[in-house]
Design a protein around this motif. Structure first.
Motif, mmCIF file in Angstrom:
data_model
loop_
_atom_site.group_PDB
_atom_site.id
_atom_site.type_symbol
_atom_site.label_atom_id
_atom_site.label_comp_id
_atom_site.label_asym_id
_atom_site.label_seq_id
_atom_site.Cartn_x
_atom_site.Cartn_y
_atom_site.Cartn_z
ATOM 1 N N LEU A 1 -6.772 7.314 56.491
ATOM 2 C CA LEU A 1 -6.779 8.289 57.600
ATOM 3 C C LEU A 1 -7.956 9.234 57.193
ATOM 4 N N VAL A 2 -8.225 9.367 55.748
ATOM 5 C CA VAL A 2 -9.361 10.324 55.243
ATOM 6 C C VAL A 2 -10.446 9.781 55.621
ATOM 7 N N LEU A 3 -10.900 8.347 55.413
ATOM 8 C CA LEU A 3 -11.905 7.648 55.751
ATOM 9 C C LEU A 3 -12.413 7.740 57.202
ATOM 10 N N ALA A 4 -11.282 8.002 57.976
ATOM 11 C CA ALA A 4 -11.687 8.055 59.532
ATOM 12 C C ALA A 4 -12.318 9.363 60.082
ATOM 13 N N GLN A 5 -12.022 10.345 59.177
ATOM 14 C CA GLN A 5 -12.708 11.836 59.268
ATOM 15 C C GLN A 5 -12.262 12.217 60.682
ATOM 16 N N GLY A 6 -11.190 12.050 60.975
ATOM 17 C CA GLY A 6 -10.532 12.946 62.051
ATOM 18 C C GLY A 6 -10.266 12.104 63.333
ATOM 19 N N ARG A 7 -10.930 10.847 63.298
ATOM 20 C CA ARG A 7 -10.772 9.980 64.578
ATOM 21 C C ARG A 7 -9.219 9.325 64.272
ATOM 22 N N GLU A 8 -8.797 9.142 65.508
ATOM 23 C CA GLU A 8 -7.443 8.513 65.451
ATOM 24 C C GLU A 8 -7.606 7.019 65.048
ATOM 25 N N VAL A 9 -6.826 6.628 64.056
ATOM 26 C CA VAL A 9 -6.590 5.173 63.534
ATOM 27 C C VAL A 9 -5.360 4.493 64.159
ATOM 28 N N GLN B 1 -3.966 -1.060 63.592
ATOM 29 C CA GLN B 1 -5.089 -1.476 62.747
ATOM 30 C C GLN B 1 -4.376 -0.992 61.189
ATOM 31 N N LEU B 2 -3.818 0.199 61.097
ATOM 32 C CA LEU B 2 -3.109 0.505 59.948
ATOM 33 C C LEU B 2 -2.222 -0.434 59.374
ATOM 34 N N ILE B 3 -1.483 -1.148 60.090
ATOM 35 C CA ILE B 3 -0.437 -2.008 59.784
ATOM 36 C C ILE B 3 -1.244 -3.341 59.164
ATOM 37 N N ALA B 4 -2.419 -3.662 60.024
ATOM 38 C CA ALA B 4 -3.147 -4.880 59.407
ATOM 39 C C ALA B 4 -3.792 -4.653 58.090
ATOM 40 N N GLU B 5 -4.255 -3.691 57.973
ATOM 41 C CA GLU B 5 -4.892 -2.963 56.710
ATOM 42 C C GLU B 5 -3.733 -2.996 55.599
ATOM 43 N N LEU B 6 -2.675 -2.335 55.851
ATOM 44 C CA LEU B 6 -1.614 -2.232 54.853
ATOM 45 C C LEU B 6 -0.872 -3.407 54.555
ATOM 46 N N TRP B 7 -0.650 -4.439 55.123
ATOM 47 C CA TRP B 7 -0.098 -5.610 55.154
ATOM 48 C C TRP B 7 -1.054 -6.683 55.572
ATOM 49 N N PRO B 8 -1.866 -7.008 54.622
ATOM 50 C CA PRO B 8 -3.138 -8.114 55.299
ATOM 51 C C PRO B 8 -2.244 -9.577 55.193
ATOM 52 N N ASP C 1 -1.412 14.028 62.130
ATOM 53 C CA ASP C 1 -1.125 13.955 63.471
ATOM 54 C C ASP C 1 -0.739 12.637 64.120
ATOM 55 N N PHE C 2 0.366 12.420 64.999
ATOM 56 C CA PHE C 2 0.523 11.596 65.559
ATOM 57 C C PHE C 2 -0.165 11.495 66.930
ATOM 58 N N LEU C 3 -0.881 10.666 67.381
ATOM 59 C CA LEU C 3 -1.410 10.702 68.748
ATOM 60 C C LEU C 3 -0.824 9.552 69.690
ATOM 61 N N ASP C 4 -1.632 9.297 70.693
ATOM 62 C CA ASP C 4 -1.071 8.226 71.563
ATOM 63 C C ASP C 4 -0.815 6.901 71.058
ATOM 64 N N HIS C 5 -1.825 6.421 70.157
ATOM 65 C CA HIS C 5 -1.570 5.058 69.739
ATOM 66 C C HIS C 5 -1.905 4.807 68.277
ATOM 67 N N GLY C 6 -1.769 6.057 67.417
ATOM 68 C CA GLY C 6 -2.002 6.013 66.045
ATOM 69 C C GLY C 6 -1.994 7.326 65.430
ATOM 70 N N TYR C 7 -2.709 7.484 63.996
ATOM 71 C CA TYR C 7 -2.538 8.599 63.609
ATOM 72 C C TYR C 7 -3.788 9.397 63.227
ATOM 73 N N ARG C 8 -3.976 10.668 62.727
ATOM 74 C CA ARG C 8 -5.302 11.081 62.269
ATOM 75 C C ARG C 8 -4.789 12.373 61.380
ATOM 76 N N VAL C 9 -6.005 12.611 60.511
ATOM 77 C CA VAL C 9 -5.844 13.649 59.566
ATOM 78 C C VAL C 9 -7.091 14.619 60.194
ATOM 79 N N ASP C 10 -6.876 16.041 60.292
ATOM 80 C CA ASP C 10 -7.757 16.680 60.729
ATOM 81 C C ASP C 10 -8.856 16.954 59.678
ATOM 82 N N PRO C 11 -10.215 16.710 59.752
ATOM 83 C CA PRO C 11 -10.987 16.850 58.485
ATOM 84 C C PRO C 11 -11.226 18.257 57.986
ATOM 85 N N ALA C 12 -10.714 19.419 58.774
ATOM 86 C CA ALA C 12 -10.633 20.658 58.375
ATOM 87 C C ALA C 12 -9.580 20.981 57.218
#
Length: 267
Positions: free
Chosen positions: A34-42, A46-53, A80-91
């Motif tokens: 989430l931090v690597l995404a720099q505020g973009r929705e993940v 994608q998170l499931i595929a990365e966490l449980w490869p 934050d939960f958005l339409d299709h995933g999660y994000r962390v505000d870079p601020a």
């Protein structure tokens, strides 16, 4: 308060200097992604595929929600939960990786202005942020493995640039021992061999510099089946010709030698 996320080594997080409850590889990996995404929705997929490869849990959506819920329980972690995933505000967070890249960029500007000592100091501070491999222990996550490799390349560039600055400022004797260690750790990296030849020659040790070239040539021929590059051979020839030590330096140059700030992908 802003969450401090440390990724240049084993990953950890602090809030106002206090360690946060980010336990287990899944929690650390989720926060890192989430931090690597720099505020973009993940996207959740994608998170499931990365966490449980290898094998996804029976109910992957529920498993991800559980990980997010646990991570949210750590003070300062706002997800934050958005339409299709999660994000962390870079601020809401800072990372040591961003600080590292900012310092490398600042070093480049200082060098372009002719402030070599200040540039070298910036690089020393940047390199001092590292505690190990980036995202140490989380390299089974493909995205984190790729980012770790990118940051490692920038770290190597910053280290090489700092050594070149030290050589340009007449600190050859201070870096000789360090360079012996570096060529031992990375024997196929020609730049450090070039720097070692330069440092030895600048400290009045021409025979040792010639011997270092012979050792470098042996490494490249034995391991890669090739001769050293033209740059390394040119340094060898300058030493044989007994040219002034300054002739071996990368400085002065018309453009900055720094490469650590190139190809930035901020965290």
């Amino acid at each position: 308060m802003v969450l401090d996320v440390f990724v240049l080594g084993s990953m950890r997080a602090t809030l106002d200097g206090q360690g946060q409850r980010v336990r287990g590889d899944k929690q650390r990996a989720l926060l890192a992604l989430l931090v690597l995404a720099q505020g973009r929705e993940v996207p959740a997929k994608q998170l499931i595929a990365e966490l449980w490869p290898a094998t996804a849990p029976r109910n992957p959506g529920h498993a991800l929600q559980a990980q997010v819920s646990r991570l949210r329980s750590a003070p300062g972690v706002e997800i934050d939960f958005l339409d299709h995933g999660y994000r962390v505000d870079p601020a809401t967070f800072h990372t040591d990786a961003t600080r590292f890249e900012d310092l490398c960029e600042q070093a480049g500007w200082l060098l372009a202005e002719g402030a070599r000592a200040e540039s070298a100091e910036c690089l020393r501070e940047a390199l001092g942020l590292w505690r190990g491999d980036a995202f140490e222990g989380l390299h089974e996550i493909v995205a984190l493995q790729l980012e770790s490799a990118r940051l490692a390349r920038l770290r190597q560039a910053a280290l090489s640039d700092r050594v070149d600055l030290d050589l340009a400022m007449g600190r050859a004797s201070a870096v000789v021992d360090e360079l012996h260690v570096l060529v031992g750790e990375q024997p196929l990296l020609e730049r450090h061999w070039s720097q070692l030849l330069t440092a030895l020659y600048a400290t009045g040790k021409a025979p040792q510099a010639l011997d270092a070239f012979s050792r470098a040539r042996e490494v490249f021929v034995d391991r890669l089946g090739v001769e050293p590059s033209g740059e390394l051979r040119a340094l060898h020839l300058k030493i044989l010709r007994e040219e002034p030590p300054a002739a071996l330096l990368r400085f002065p140059v018309e453009t900055p030698v720094l490469s650590a700030g190139r190809g930035r992908h901020r965290m």
